[in-house]
Enzyme design. Structure first.
Site, short mmCIF file in Angstrom:
data_model
loop_
_atom_site.label_atom_id
_atom_site.label_comp_id
_atom_site.label_asym_id
_atom_site.label_seq_id
_atom_site.Cartn_x
_atom_site.Cartn_y
_atom_site.Cartn_z
N LYS A 208 0.82 -1.21 0.00
CA LYS A 208 0.00 0.00 0.00
C LYS A 208 0.86 1.26 0.00
O LYS A 208 0.64 2.18 -0.79
CB LYS A 208 -0.94 -0.02 1.21
CG LYS A 208 -1.89 1.17 1.26
CD LYS A 208 -2.85 1.02 2.43
CE LYS A 208 -3.76 2.21 2.55
NZ LYS A 208 -4.71 2.08 3.68
N GLU A 214 9.70 -5.71 4.50
CA GLU A 214 9.75 -7.08 4.01
C GLU A 214 9.48 -7.14 2.50
O GLU A 214 10.18 -7.81 1.73
CB GLU A 214 8.73 -7.96 4.74
CG GLU A 214 8.97 -8.11 6.23
CD GLU A 214 8.25 -7.05 7.06
OE1 GLU A 214 8.03 -7.31 8.25
OE2 GLU A 214 7.90 -5.98 6.52
N GLY A 269 -5.36 -2.51 4.81
CA GLY A 269 -4.63 -3.64 4.24
C GLY A 269 -5.33 -4.97 4.39
O GLY A 269 -5.42 -5.77 3.45
N ARG A 270 -5.87 -5.24 5.56
CA ARG A 270 -6.53 -6.53 5.82
C ARG A 270 -7.92 -6.61 5.19
O ARG A 270 -8.57 -7.64 5.26
CB ARG A 270 -6.59 -6.80 7.31
CG ARG A 270 -7.24 -5.71 8.14
CD ARG A 270 -6.92 -5.88 9.62
NE ARG A 270 -7.40 -4.79 10.45
CZ ARG A 270 -6.75 -3.65 10.63
NH1 ARG A 270 -5.61 -3.43 10.00
NH2 ARG A 270 -7.24 -2.72 11.44
N GLU A 355 -5.89 -8.00 14.42
CA GLU A 355 -5.28 -6.73 14.03
C GLU A 355 -6.28 -5.59 14.15
O GLU A 355 -5.90 -4.44 14.39
CB GLU A 355 -4.74 -6.82 12.60
CG GLU A 355 -3.71 -5.76 12.27
CD GLU A 355 -2.93 -6.06 11.00
OE1 GLU A 355 -1.80 -6.57 11.10
OE2 GLU A 355 -3.48 -5.81 9.91
N HIS A 386 -7.89 -34.53 15.34
CA HIS A 386 -6.79 -35.38 15.82
C HIS A 386 -5.67 -34.55 16.44
O HIS A 386 -4.55 -35.05 16.61
CB HIS A 386 -6.25 -36.24 14.67
CG HIS A 386 -7.20 -37.31 14.25
ND1 HIS A 386 -7.15 -38.59 14.77
CD2 HIS A 386 -8.25 -37.29 13.39
CE1 HIS A 386 -8.12 -39.32 14.22
NE2 HIS A 386 -8.80 -38.55 13.38
N LYS A 513 8.30 -2.55 13.94
CA LYS A 513 9.00 -2.13 12.73
C LYS A 513 10.01 -1.03 13.04
O LYS A 513 11.15 -1.05 12.57
CB LYS A 513 8.00 -1.62 11.68
CG LYS A 513 7.10 -2.68 11.08
CD LYS A 513 6.18 -2.03 10.05
CE LYS A 513 5.25 -3.05 9.42
NZ LYS A 513 4.34 -2.41 8.44
#
Length: 550
Positions: A208, A214, A269-270, A355, A386, A513
């Site tokens: 964005k 990263e 963003g999400r 978030e 399981h 960050k």
């Protein structure tokens, strides 16, 4: 948007009194006392999705009191403020308009007095044209060969949303290979660098602000390898695409204007998979299917915006979540999809919820004294059975669960799906009722007893009364998946409004960050000044010592 402290409302106080009266109620009694409980506590959406919330420790009175909470916290007003582009993301002074991205009615939606729909439609048209060229082999790489591979480089919402949808809609996938790179760890990107045919690959740099460490680090590394192999900077025009709101930075990276797909600051963003961040989805399943995804989300938007709260699926699920998290103090929720294609859905909802609502400061700027966002986790189908279902059935934690499954499968192995669904239905039943029906058949009454002392059977005893919601979809399609995702988005929004927190910022992500940037300079030996706690200083010292001597 009114900033109302939830625990000071009359509704909350009445809920607290109500909880003390019914906290020990057993679901078996609720079902025995109401022959129509399933009918009364379930809602269908467009005859495509059924949500059953009858297996919860709630009564009609519980729902009524929870609904009163929506009135006192002005939820209706907040919904309209979001849909109409008011700046409800107040800490960043932004509108919240991911719903506009799927506005299939194309009615005007304003932010800062500007109708955003024309710009949304322009980008959508560009996405359609670009994807058509790539999918149909018209777009060629620098060697003249058609594109075979798509690599999406992003992190957080720029990665997990598109990856989740691409995997969920795998039955609709075309011939293109789709890869997702997110982690800064070199092991994540090495397979792309070592094995990818750059001449037949398009790289989508999804960021964005086009400054996420990263993403840009990974993109720069791929660019370096690409130029080394291709030998001509002009060839980047055939292979590098940017999805961003920071046009200037994308141009600086070396991406030409026509290869930049814009998003806007009012897209979180999400919540961005509906935007150009969903370009990898379109390249995987085609634009028509992406459009159906938008339609499903749009229809859920309309349901959320227009349906009375007593029949409003996101609102009801949100209220039930608040009920458990704040009154039963459950702290966690499990997302349990019974479809392997939905394997990333728990992680996606985990990110979206934690978030958004992982906040301890209310909208008044004060520390909260109530529970806000729950811990979200989960796993697919019988894999979870399981693994951790033992704790859900017999552990000391009360864990509300959402069970999600399609009635019809894309697999041709229909007998597998029947076995899967038999487990799906059995688990919600067993969690709710434990061994009541089994013991009843053997004339052992355990209705109000917690102690069974026959042949050590207490170790095999399941008390039940474990809550769950059941969500049945006709089939995992672009439309139904879009509706399901939007359902959870609106559930999260509803909880944020009622709990008086800002759901659309993420300052907690930024702190780490900022600190990591300082530490990186130390690791690069730009400075030897250690100004942290003794533990962090000691760890950095050990790293530097080990790195220098080995």
């Amino acid at each position: 948007m009114k900033n109302i402290i939830p625990i000071e409302t009359n509704s909350w106080k009445k809920l607290n009194n109500h909880f003390n009266k019914i906290k020990h109620v057993r679901m078996i009694d609720l079902f025995n006392n109401d022959a129509n409980r399933f009918k009364n506590f379930s809602i269908t959406f467009k005859n495509k999705i059924l949500v059953d919330f009858s297996k919860n420790r709630i009564t009609n009175e519980t729902i009524k009191k929870l609904l009163n909470l929506t009135i006192e916290t002005n939820l209706s007003e907040a919904i309209e403020l979001m849909f109409t582009g008011k700046k409800i993301n107040q800490t960043e002074n932004r509108s919240v308009l991911h719903t506009a991205l799927r506005n299939r009615a194309n009615t005007p939606v304003y932010s800062n007095g500007i109708d955003v729909m024309p710009m949304i439609n322009t980008v959508l048209n560009n996405m359609e044209n670009f994807s058509y060229q790539v999918i149909n082999g018209i777009w060629k790489g620098y060697s003249g060969k058609s594109i075979k591979n798509i690599v999406n480089i992003g992190i957080g919402g720029s990665d997990l949303g598109p990856k989740m949808v691409t995997q969920a809609l795998k039955p609709y996938k075309n011939h293109l290979n789709i890869y997702y790179i997110s982690n800064i760890d070199g092991n994540d990107i090495s397979s792309i660098l070592d094995n990818n045919h750059f001449e037949r690959t398009i790289f989508l740099i999804s960021s964005k602000n086009f400054q996420t460490e990263e993403t840009i680090t990974n993109a720069m590394t791929i660019k370096k390898y690409f130029l080394k192999k291709a030998g001509n900077k002009e060839f980047m025009n055939k292979h590098f695409i940017a999805i961003t709101s920071n046009i200037k930075q994308a141009l600086k990276f070396g991406i030409i204007q026509k290869n930049i797909f814009q998003i806007w600051d009012w897209v979180g963003g999400r919540y961005s998979l509906w935007s150009a961040m969903g370009l990898s989805i379109i390249l995987s399943i085609g634009f028509d299917n992406f459009n159906k995804l938008l339609h499903g989300a749009y229809d859920m938007d309309q349901h959320f915006r227009e349906t009375k709260f007593e029949n409003n699926i996101p609102v009801i699920l949100a209220l039930i979540g608040i009920w458990y998290n704040n009154f039963f103090n459950t702290e966690t929720e499990a997302i349990l999809p019974y479809d392997q294609y939905l394997e990333y859905l728990p992680k996606y909802i985990q990110q979206s919820n934690m978030e958004s609502n992982g906040k301890n400061i209310d909208r008044n700027g004060n520390k909260v004294s109530w529970q806000t966002g729950p811990i979200i986790w989960g796993e697919t189908g019988t894999n979870g059975q399981h693994s951790f279902y033992q704790l859900i059935h017999q552990g000391t934690k009360l864990i509300p669960c959402d069970f999600i499954a399609p009635i019809n499968t894309h697999s041709h192995l229909f007998h597998h799906h029947k076995i899967l669904l038999s487990n799906f239905f059995a688990q919600t039943h067993a969690l709710a009722f434990g061994e009541y029906f089994i013991k009843q058949k053997n004339n052992i009454c355990i209705k109000n007893s917690m102690k069974i002392n026959i042949n050590n059977s207490q170790f095999k005893y399941f008390e039940g009364n474990k809550p769950s919601n059941t969500i049945l979809l006709n089939k995992i399609t672009p439309y139904s998946l879009g509706a399901l995702i939007a359902l959870y988005e609106h559930k999260i929004f509803t909880q944020g409004i009622i709990l008086n927190i800002f759901s659309f910022d993420q300052w907690g992500v930024e702190l780490g960050k900022n600190v990591s940037t300082e530490i990186l300079n130390i690791l690069k030996n730009k400075t030897n000044i250690l100004k942290y706690d003794s533990s962090t200083n000691g760890l950095i010292d050990f790293y530097n010592y080990f790195n220098r001597n080995h």
